[in-house]
Design a protein around this motif. Sequence first.
Motif, PDB file in Angstrom:
ATOM      1  N   SER A 283     121.117 -12.156  35.974  1.00  0.00           N
ATOM      2  CA  SER A 283     122.130 -11.880  34.946  1.00  0.00           C
ATOM      3  C   SER A 283     122.007 -12.825  33.754  1.00  0.00           C
ATOM      4  O   SER A 283     122.563 -12.559  32.702  1.00  0.00           O
ATOM      5  N   PHE A 284     121.276 -13.926  33.901  1.00  0.00           N
ATOM      6  CA  PHE A 284     121.184 -14.869  32.778  1.00  0.00           C
ATOM      7  C   PHE A 284     119.831 -14.878  32.079  1.00  0.00           C
ATOM      8  O   PHE A 284     119.642 -15.619  31.123  1.00  0.00           O
ATOM      9  N   GLY A 285     118.884 -14.062  32.529  1.00  0.00           N
ATOM     10  CA  GLY A 285     117.617 -14.028  31.813  1.00  0.00           C
ATOM     11  C   GLY A 285     116.464 -13.542  32.670  1.00  0.00           C
ATOM     12  O   GLY A 285     116.614 -13.308  33.867  1.00  0.00           O
ATOM     13  N   THR A 286     115.311 -13.380  32.007  1.00  0.00           N
ATOM     14  CA  THR A 286     114.109 -12.915  32.690  1.00  0.00           C
ATOM     15  C   THR A 286     113.063 -14.010  32.649  1.00  0.00           C
ATOM     16  O   THR A 286     112.780 -14.573  31.586  1.00  0.00           O
TER      17      THR A 286
ATOM     18  N   CYS B 231     111.165 -31.143  40.632  1.00  0.00           N
ATOM     19  CA  CYS B 231     112.406 -30.948  39.889  1.00  0.00           C
ATOM     20  C   CYS B 231     112.591 -29.456  39.645  1.00  0.00           C
ATOM     21  O   CYS B 231     111.699 -28.805  39.107  1.00  0.00           O
ATOM     22  N   VAL B 232     113.758 -28.927  40.034  1.00  0.00           N
ATOM     23  CA  VAL B 232     113.940 -27.474  39.974  1.00  0.00           C
ATOM     24  C   VAL B 232     114.582 -26.994  38.674  1.00  0.00           C
ATOM     25  O   VAL B 232     114.929 -25.817  38.557  1.00  0.00           O
ATOM     26  N   SER B 233     114.729 -27.891  37.698  1.00  0.00           N
ATOM     27  CA  SER B 233     115.252 -27.392  36.425  1.00  0.00           C
ATOM     28  C   SER B 233     114.239 -26.418  35.830  1.00  0.00           C
ATOM     29  O   SER B 233     113.039 -26.529  36.064  1.00  0.00           O
ATOM     30  N   SER B 234     114.739 -25.436  35.065  1.00  0.00           N
ATOM     31  CA  SER B 234     113.843 -24.444  34.457  1.00  0.00           C
ATOM     32  C   SER B 234     113.593 -24.767  32.996  1.00  0.00           C
ATOM     33  O   SER B 234     114.160 -25.719  32.456  1.00  0.00           O
ATOM     34  N   ALA B 235     112.765 -23.961  32.365  1.00  0.00           N
ATOM     35  CA  ALA B 235     112.397 -24.233  30.971  1.00  0.00           C
ATOM     36  C   ALA B 235     113.604 -24.156  30.044  1.00  0.00           C
ATOM     37  O   ALA B 235     113.670 -24.866  29.045  1.00  0.00           O
ATOM     38  N   HIS B 236     114.551 -23.288  30.382  1.00  0.00           N
ATOM     39  CA  HIS B 236     115.728 -23.080  29.532  1.00  0.00           C
ATOM     40  C   HIS B 236     117.013 -23.376  30.315  1.00  0.00           C
ATOM     41  O   HIS B 236     117.086 -23.076  31.503  1.00  0.00           O
ATOM     42  N   PRO B 237     118.030 -23.923  29.647  1.00  0.00           N
ATOM     43  CA  PRO B 237     119.284 -24.245  30.354  1.00  0.00           C
ATOM     44  C   PRO B 237     120.165 -23.011  30.536  1.00  0.00           C
ATOM     45  O   PRO B 237     121.214 -22.886  29.914  1.00  0.00           O
ATOM     46  N   LEU B 238     119.733 -22.094  31.394  1.00  0.00           N
ATOM     47  CA  LEU B 238     120.453 -20.831  31.589  1.00  0.00           C
ATOM     48  C   LEU B 238     121.129 -20.747  32.953  1.00  0.00           C
ATOM     49  O   LEU B 238     122.224 -20.218  33.074  1.00  0.00           O
ATOM     50  N   TYR B 239     120.464 -21.248  33.995  1.00  0.00           N
ATOM     51  CA  TYR B 239     121.115 -21.279  35.312  1.00  0.00           C
ATOM     52  C   TYR B 239     122.183 -22.377  35.300  1.00  0.00           C
ATOM     53  O   TYR B 239     123.285 -22.195  35.793  1.00  0.00           O
TER      54      TYR B 239
ATOM     55  N   SER C 157     123.073 -26.473  33.007  1.00  0.00           N
ATOM     56  CA  SER C 157     122.806 -27.190  31.754  1.00  0.00           C
ATOM     57  C   SER C 157     121.444 -27.884  31.763  1.00  0.00           C
ATOM     58  O   SER C 157     120.969 -28.325  30.716  1.00  0.00           O
ATOM     59  N   GLU C 158     120.821 -28.009  32.929  1.00  0.00           N
ATOM     60  CA  GLU C 158     119.575 -28.772  32.992  1.00  0.00           C
ATOM     61  C   GLU C 158     118.369 -27.927  32.569  1.00  0.00           C
ATOM     62  O   GLU C 158     118.347 -26.718  32.749  1.00  0.00           O
ATOM     63  N   TYR C 159     117.368 -28.580  32.013  1.00  0.00           N
ATOM     64  CA  TYR C 159     116.108 -27.912  31.679  1.00  0.00           C
ATOM     65  C   TYR C 159     114.984 -28.941  31.709  1.00  0.00           C
ATOM     66  O   TYR C 159     115.230 -30.152  31.673  1.00  0.00           O
ATOM     67  N   VAL C 160     113.759 -28.449  31.810  1.00  0.00           N
ATOM     68  CA  VAL C 160     112.627 -29.309  32.147  1.00  0.00           C
ATOM     69  C   VAL C 160     112.463 -30.482  31.179  1.00  0.00           C
ATOM     70  O   VAL C 160     112.313 -31.633  31.611  1.00  0.00           O
TER      71      VAL C 160
ATOM     72  N   ALA D 182     107.741 -26.248  35.686  1.00  0.00           N
ATOM     73  CA  ALA D 182     108.392 -27.241  36.530  1.00  0.00           C
ATOM     74  C   ALA D 182     107.831 -28.621  36.265  1.00  0.00           C
ATOM     75  O   ALA D 182     106.764 -28.786  35.661  1.00  0.00           O
ATOM     76  N   LEU D 183     108.593 -29.574  36.716  1.00  0.00           N
ATOM     77  CA  LEU D 183     108.195 -30.969  36.623  1.00  0.00           C
ATOM     78  C   LEU D 183     107.972 -31.454  38.044  1.00  0.00           C
ATOM     79  O   LEU D 183     108.868 -31.335  38.888  1.00  0.00           O
ATOM     80  N   LEU D 184     106.767 -31.950  38.321  1.00  0.00           N
ATOM     81  CA  LEU D 184     106.488 -32.556  39.621  1.00  0.00           C
ATOM     82  C   LEU D 184     106.427 -34.064  39.431  1.00  0.00           C
ATOM     83  O   LEU D 184     105.959 -34.549  38.394  1.00  0.00           O
ATOM     84  N   LEU D 185     106.888 -34.795  40.424  1.00  0.00           N
ATOM     85  CA  LEU D 185     106.879 -36.256  40.361  1.00  0.00           C
ATOM     86  C   LEU D 185     106.019 -36.788  41.487  1.00  0.00           C
ATOM     87  O   LEU D 185     106.209 -36.403  42.644  1.00  0.00           O
ATOM     88  N   ARG D 186     105.062 -37.631  41.123  1.00  0.00           N
ATOM     89  CA  ARG D 186     104.326 -38.372  42.158  1.00  0.00           C
ATOM     90  C   ARG D 186     104.859 -39.798  42.106  1.00  0.00           C
ATOM     91  O   ARG D 186     104.611 -40.523  41.148  1.00  0.00           O
ATOM     92  N   VAL D 187     105.615 -40.138  43.125  1.00  0.00           N
ATOM     93  CA  VAL D 187     106.274 -41.445  43.168  1.00  0.00           C
ATOM     94  C   VAL D 187     105.377 -42.408  43.938  1.00  0.00           C
ATOM     95  O   VAL D 187     105.025 -42.157  45.095  1.00  0.00           O
TER      96      VAL D 187
END
Length: 373
Positions: A27-30, A52-60, A62-65, A36-41
């Motif tokens: 419902s918020f986009g296609t 990190c599960v944030s997406s490219a756009h803050p649609l799900y 407020s967070e985004y990559v 994604a952002l992967l972290l090697r600690v």
Amino acid sequence: MRTNGTKLEGVELRRIEMPLVFPFRTSFGTQTTKSALLLRVVTSEGEGWGECVSSAHPLYSSEYVDASADVLRRFFVPALAAGGDVRASAVATTLAPFHGHRMAKAALEMGVLDAELHARGVSLGDELGAVRERVACGVSVGIMDSIDVLIDQVEQYVAQGYVRIKLKIEPGWDVAPVRAVRERFGDDLLLQVDANAAYTLADARLLARLDDFDLLLLEQPLPEDDVLGHADLAKLVRTPICLDESIVSARAAADAIRLGACRIVNIKAGRVGGYLEARRIHDVCAAHGVPVWCGGMIETGLGRAANVALAGLPGFSLPGDTSGSDRFFATDITEPFVLDDGHLPVPTGPGLGVTPIADRLAEVTASTEWLAA
Ligand SMILES: [Mg+2]
């Protein structure tokens, strides 16, 4: 054994871009590509991976990559480095002064935890308290161009063995597709819907029409901050309401349950700041007799491994969106998760139990950045 504490040496941020096997519409986009952002600690004990599960756009949410990368670079990694002994159980406390950015926090904690568990030789499932060797898998089906296309898609997933189907809905794509799927696949199909906050309380009468289709649950019909609205809606529909976006912490889960806003909770570690907070939500829900299930954020094999471990906890009594790798990707960055009789095995190796395949990771990498501690 740890004697002088564990030192953070640095974190590699890796931006990846992976094409999806087909567009995923909600419902918020296609979405056509997984960014994604992967972290090697890297610590004095070894290394671990976070996703990190944030997406490219803050649609799900407020967070985004790009914001996740920025807050990690600017605040989180320096704070963790300054904190001395790096332990997964203390990451959330160290980062607590910083508001929000739970997905970025979760990714950093996940990487520290993976490194720590590797050093201890313990699997994430064992660490979290998983009691299952394999977990039942459902699949999330996007909004389609037509009901015929939807039926074809669901048919394929059922044939692949998925034990539960979730349909994404939005105004204009709700009662008709749900009816069509229920009629085509019969009453035995475990079926649920997810609105991703696309409705308002004024739609209560419409949403009550879904009661005819014996759905397992109606997920997040109203906006994230409308917890009371969900409590009001719960009095107007028979289908159990499940919250996703609204549940950002164990406290939020306890509040929602007490208000009567949900009878089921979708747990996503990224949304709540990490797998340790996710386990606390599991515990809160279990104490109230509220079933939980593991949501998905189109994770690569790294996040998928962690989700399957989480879904092995006893309160995860409903099938999760823990689908096989091929649901989203032609090729995963780890050994793929392959559905077996509708289930995925909980990884047993140390930490996540999976690591990226170097060649495959290189193919999907857009950029890398080393943050020295
Ligand atoms: Mg959802």
